[in-house]
Motif scaffolding. Structure first.
Motif, short mmCIF file in Angstrom:
data_model
loop_
_atom_site.label_atom_id
_atom_site.label_comp_id
_atom_site.label_asym_id
_atom_site.label_seq_id
_atom_site.Cartn_x
_atom_site.Cartn_y
_atom_site.Cartn_z
N ARG A 148 0.59 31.06 32.87
CA ARG A 148 0.05 32.38 32.44
C ARG A 148 -1.25 32.18 33.44
N ILE A 149 -1.57 31.34 33.13
CA ILE A 149 -3.20 30.73 33.89
C ILE A 149 -3.03 31.11 35.67
N LEU A 150 -1.57 30.63 36.38
CA LEU A 150 -1.25 30.58 37.51
C LEU A 150 -0.50 31.94 37.73
N ALA A 151 -0.27 32.94 37.24
CA ALA A 151 -0.45 34.15 37.29
C ALA A 151 -1.33 34.62 37.74
N ILE B 231 4.82 34.95 43.60
CA ILE B 231 4.38 34.60 42.66
C ILE B 231 3.68 34.77 41.19
N ILE B 232 3.45 36.03 41.05
CA ILE B 232 3.05 36.64 39.83
C ILE B 232 4.40 37.12 39.52
N ILE B 233 4.66 37.65 40.57
CA ILE B 233 6.12 38.10 39.85
C ILE B 233 7.07 37.30 39.68
N VAL B 234 7.19 36.67 39.85
CA VAL B 234 8.24 35.05 39.86
C VAL B 234 8.06 34.98 38.03
N SER C 272 9.93 35.77 32.29
CA SER C 272 9.54 36.28 30.92
C SER C 272 8.38 36.70 30.19
N GLN C 273 7.57 36.74 31.58
CA GLN C 273 5.64 37.45 31.30
C GLN C 273 5.34 38.92 31.46
N ALA C 274 6.67 39.51 31.28
CA ALA C 274 6.05 40.87 31.75
C ALA C 274 5.08 41.57 31.07
N ASP C 275 4.28 41.26 30.33
CA ASP C 275 3.29 41.87 30.33
C ASP C 275 1.63 41.69 31.19
#
Length: 197
Positions: free
Chosen positions: A157-160, A183-186, A192-195
């Protein structure tokens, strides 16, 4: 018996949260999503499909690599040495960066891969985002096992978020914006971090 008389949810009244503001270590601006201009749903689906295929191919390669009992003769940096990992992966003024080859990734222990990812994320805001940086992040994401541990989820999440912030500083036609979007989409869709989007 006594517990049955208590309410299921209790809300603190007149709670003053201001005393905790000085102890807050991380803060994020509230946004609706990390990507203002998402690639089309069709493109996102294709990227996730390709990522999943790459994971399967890597798993197959890793199994064969382990069976062959090959030894890669590369000295890895100390697990906790962030600067050494950044130099190992991305290079420095004196040393060229090393691409994330299949044999290198297959020979690394999973804990070492996760620590390498953590080091790359920790150094994200201090280093220029390059093609090689994107290759390392993507390659390690291919190796991340599911289900995610809570620490790994937090790192992703921090990476995104870091990718989103870096993306905002770039021209929209920069090819690295596509790498950051990937990277964000992956992270958002595959892990499963769709939020986030």
């Amino acid at each position: 018996r006594e517990a049955s008389n208590c309410p299921d949810v209790v809300v603190a009244e007149n709670f003053d949260s201001s005393k905790f503001h000085s102890k807050q270590t991380v803060s994020y601006a509230k946004t609706d999503s990390l990507i203002s201009n998402l690639p089309s749903q069709e493109l996102q689906d294709f990227l996730i499909y390709s990522f999943s295929e790459n994971r399967q191919k890597f798993d197959k390669f890793k199994t064969e690599f382990k069976k062959s009992k090959c030894q890669l003769n590369i000295e890895l940096p100390a697990v906790k040495d962030e600067n050494a990992w950044l130099t190992f992966c991305l290079g420095s003024n004196k040393q060229k960066g090393r691409p994330p080859t299949l044999t290198l990734l297959a020979s690394m222990k999973y804990t070492t891969l996760i620590k390498a990812l953590e080091n790359l994320i920790e150094g994200f805001n201090r280093k220029e985002f390059t093609d090689l940086y994107g290759q390392w992040l993507y390659a390690i994401l291919v190796c991340v096992e599911k289900p995610l541990l809570p620490e790994t989820t937090s790192m992703l999440r921090i990476l995104a978020r870091n990718c989103s912030q870096r993306r905002e500083t770039m021209a929209t036609d920069d090819h690295l914006v596509s790498a950051l979007n990937l990277i964000i989409i992956v992270v958002a869709r595959y892990f499963s971090q769709a939020d986030l989007i």
